[in-house]
Design a protein around this motif. Structure first.
Motif, mmCIF file in Angstrom:
data_model
loop_
_atom_site.group_PDB
_atom_site.id
_atom_site.type_symbol
_atom_site.label_atom_id
_atom_site.label_comp_id
_atom_site.label_asym_id
_atom_site.label_seq_id
_atom_site.Cartn_x
_atom_site.Cartn_y
_atom_site.Cartn_z
ATOM 1 N N GLY A 121 0.763 -1.239 0.000
ATOM 2 C CA GLY A 121 0.000 0.000 0.000
ATOM 3 C C GLY A 121 0.793 1.287 0.000
ATOM 4 N N LEU A 122 2.121 1.227 0.116
ATOM 5 C CA LEU A 122 2.884 2.471 0.156
ATOM 6 C C LEU A 122 2.970 3.160 -1.201
ATOM 7 C CD1 LEU A 122 5.903 2.176 2.622
ATOM 8 C CD2 LEU A 122 3.691 3.278 2.915
ATOM 9 N N ASN A 123 2.436 2.533 -2.232
ATOM 10 C CA ASN A 123 2.363 3.181 -3.544
ATOM 11 C C ASN A 123 1.148 4.096 -3.657
ATOM 12 O OD1 ASN A 123 0.786 0.738 -3.407
ATOM 13 N ND2 ASN A 123 0.342 1.007 -5.582
ATOM 14 N N ILE A 124 0.259 4.048 -2.670
ATOM 15 C CA ILE A 124 -0.984 4.818 -2.713
ATOM 16 C C ILE A 124 -0.796 6.168 -2.021
ATOM 17 C CG2 ILE A 124 -3.407 4.850 -2.031
ATOM 18 C CD1 ILE A 124 -3.293 1.782 -1.984
ATOM 19 N N PRO A 125 -1.049 7.285 -2.713
ATOM 20 C CA PRO A 125 -0.923 8.605 -2.083
ATOM 21 C C PRO A 125 -1.873 8.747 -0.897
ATOM 22 C CG PRO A 125 -1.065 8.812 -4.471
ATOM 23 C CD PRO A 125 -1.405 7.385 -4.147
ATOM 24 N N ALA A 126 -1.393 9.396 0.139
ATOM 25 C CA ALA A 126 -2.208 9.605 1.335
ATOM 26 C C ALA A 126 -2.921 10.953 1.267
ATOM 27 C CB ALA A 126 -1.339 9.524 2.578
ATOM 28 N N PHE A 127 -3.961 11.112 2.068
ATOM 29 C CA PHE A 127 -4.761 12.334 2.120
ATOM 30 C C PHE A 127 -3.938 13.486 2.684
ATOM 31 C CE2 PHE A 127 -7.604 15.076 4.678
ATOM 32 C CZ PHE A 127 -8.414 15.563 3.663
ATOM 33 N N THR A 128 -3.916 14.617 1.979
ATOM 34 C CA THR A 128 -3.160 15.782 2.449
ATOM 35 C C THR A 128 -4.036 17.025 2.608
ATOM 36 O OG1 THR A 128 -2.533 16.347 0.167
ATOM 37 C CG2 THR A 128 -0.991 14.968 1.429
ATOM 38 N N GLY A 129 -5.356 16.824 2.629
ATOM 39 C CA GLY A 129 -6.260 17.960 2.755
ATOM 40 C C GLY A 129 -6.505 18.368 4.183
ATOM 41 N N ASN A 130 -5.512 18.221 5.047
ATOM 42 C CA ASN A 130 -5.655 18.610 6.448
ATOM 43 C C ASN A 130 -5.052 19.993 6.687
ATOM 44 O OD1 ASN A 130 -2.822 18.081 6.486
ATOM 45 N ND2 ASN A 130 -3.256 15.927 6.928
ATOM 46 N N ARG A 131 -4.980 20.389 7.925
ATOM 47 C CA ARG A 131 -4.549 21.746 8.266
ATOM 48 C C ARG A 131 -3.104 22.029 7.876
ATOM 49 N NH1 ARG A 131 -5.772 23.303 14.275
ATOM 50 N NH2 ARG A 131 -4.024 21.917 14.690
ATOM 51 N N VAL A 132 -2.236 21.019 7.917
ATOM 52 C CA VAL A 132 -0.829 21.250 7.589
ATOM 53 C C VAL A 132 -0.479 20.840 6.166
ATOM 54 C CG1 VAL A 132 -0.037 21.111 9.974
ATOM 55 C CG2 VAL A 132 -0.176 19.017 8.591
ATOM 56 N N GLY A 133 -1.406 20.159 5.471
ATOM 57 C CA GLY A 133 -1.167 19.792 4.089
ATOM 58 C C GLY A 133 -0.157 18.686 3.902
ATOM 59 N N SER A 134 -0.111 17.751 4.839
ATOM 60 C CA SER A 134 0.814 16.629 4.700
ATOM 61 C C SER A 134 0.254 15.406 5.409
ATOM 62 C CB SER A 134 2.193 16.964 5.272
ATOM 63 O OG SER A 134 2.161 16.996 6.688
ATOM 64 N N ASN A 135 0.845 14.264 5.103
ATOM 65 C CA ASN A 135 0.436 13.022 5.748
ATOM 66 C C ASN A 135 1.633 12.100 5.830
ATOM 67 O OD1 ASN A 135 -0.921 10.522 6.485
ATOM 68 N ND2 ASN A 135 -2.793 11.529 5.817
ATOM 69 N N VAL A 136 1.857 11.529 6.999
ATOM 70 C CA VAL A 136 2.961 10.594 7.199
ATOM 71 C C VAL A 136 2.384 9.205 7.436
ATOM 72 C CG1 VAL A 136 4.952 9.969 8.612
ATOM 73 C CG2 VAL A 136 4.440 12.384 8.169
ATOM 74 N N THR A 137 2.738 8.274 6.559
ATOM 75 C CA THR A 137 2.320 6.885 6.715
ATOM 76 C C THR A 137 3.492 6.104 7.283
ATOM 77 O OG1 THR A 137 0.869 7.105 4.780
ATOM 78 C CG2 THR A 137 1.359 4.868 5.546
ATOM 79 N N LEU A 138 3.428 5.799 8.572
ATOM 80 C CA LEU A 138 4.535 5.141 9.254
ATOM 81 C C LEU A 138 4.366 3.628 9.234
ATOM 82 C CD1 LEU A 138 7.114 5.283 11.025
ATOM 83 C CD2 LEU A 138 5.584 5.434 13.020
ATOM 84 N N ILE A 139 5.419 2.940 8.821
ATOM 85 C CA ILE A 139 5.442 1.474 8.866
ATOM 86 C C ILE A 139 6.435 1.076 9.949
ATOM 87 C CG2 ILE A 139 5.794 -0.640 7.559
ATOM 88 C CD1 ILE A 139 3.515 1.115 6.535
ATOM 89 N N ASN A 140 5.894 0.815 11.141
ATOM 90 C CA ASN A 140 6.744 0.419 12.261
ATOM 91 C C ASN A 140 6.372 -0.980 12.722
ATOM 92 O OD1 ASN A 140 4.318 0.808 13.573
ATOM 93 N ND2 ASN A 140 5.053 2.418 14.936
#
Length: 221
Positions: free
Chosen positions: A63-82
């Motif tokens: 799934g890391l090929n799929i763009p994440a939602f960035t329509g939030n207040r800071v305009g970014s999204n971090v998808t962490l794989i831990n």
């Protein structure tokens, strides 16, 4: 003399306690994480799955090929794989993140990873990145393009900011299976319970009205 005999072992213990700056080294090939057994004592990390029951899926995720939602207040999204996403990461001392940024202005706000150094590579777009050293504070910044790499030392405040009119994507590797993150503004203005406004007003040289306004803003984030 008695004080000397006490201080020597104390100093040695203190020195050795700070000797390790990363996750402990594993004592076996792998330790696939499982939920804690009932009434177990939680110390650090996870409990291990029986190696004979381990499968390839324990070391993989999609799934890391799929763009994440960035329509939030800071305009970014971090998808962490831990380790919580790939149980096979347990004891291996590494994790991965995909960072998506909205066009011009997408920001991964100033933050720290208390348990990890981060190395970031840009694969799409243009990012302005930087980190701040411990006191006396010195700022290191650079504009990154696709293929460029930048390192953020463990525990230091750092950020990434999209300065282009297109989306930006980067990937980061971190030197811990669970690096943790402290977003500075959220930690200062949004903890529960809140920090006394008088403390923040004096620390940031602001009036109490401004501090309380910021606390309301970040308390809802």
């Amino acid at each position: 003399m008695k004080a000397f005999h006490f201080l020597v072992p104390f100093a040695l213990a203190l020195a050795f306690s700070f000797a390790s700056a990363s996750d402990p080294s594993p004592l076996q090939d792998f330790c696939v994480a499982i939920p804690e057994p009932k009434n177990a004592v939680f110390v650090n990390g996870k409990f291990c799955k029986n190696p004979n029951l381990t499968v390839a899926g324990d070391f993989s995720i999609s799934g890391l090929n799929i763009p994440a939602f960035t329509g939030n207040r800071v305009g970014s999204n971090v998808t962490l794989i831990n380790v919580d996403k790939i149980s096979g990461l347990n004891t291996l001392g590494i994790s991965l993140a995909r960072l998506d940024f909205a066009p011009y202005g997408g920001l991964n706000p100033p933050h720290t990873h208390p348990r990890a150094t981060e190395i970031l590579v840009v694969v799409e777009g243009t990012l302005y990145v930087g980190f701040v050293t411990s006191n006396p504070n010195r700022l290191f910044t650079k504009v990154l393009y696709p293929g460029d790499v930048f390192v953020f030392p463990i525990g230091l405040i750092h950020f990434q900011f999209n300065i282009a009119k297109t989306n930006a994507v980067a990937f980061a590797a971190l030197s811990s299976q669970n690096p943790g993150v402290i977003t500075i503004a959220n930690a200062i203005f949004g903890p529960n319970p809140p920090i006394n406004p008088d403390v923040l007003a004096k620390a940031f040289q602001l009036d109490n009205y401004t501090v309380e306004k910021l606390q309301k803003l970040f308390a809802t984030s």
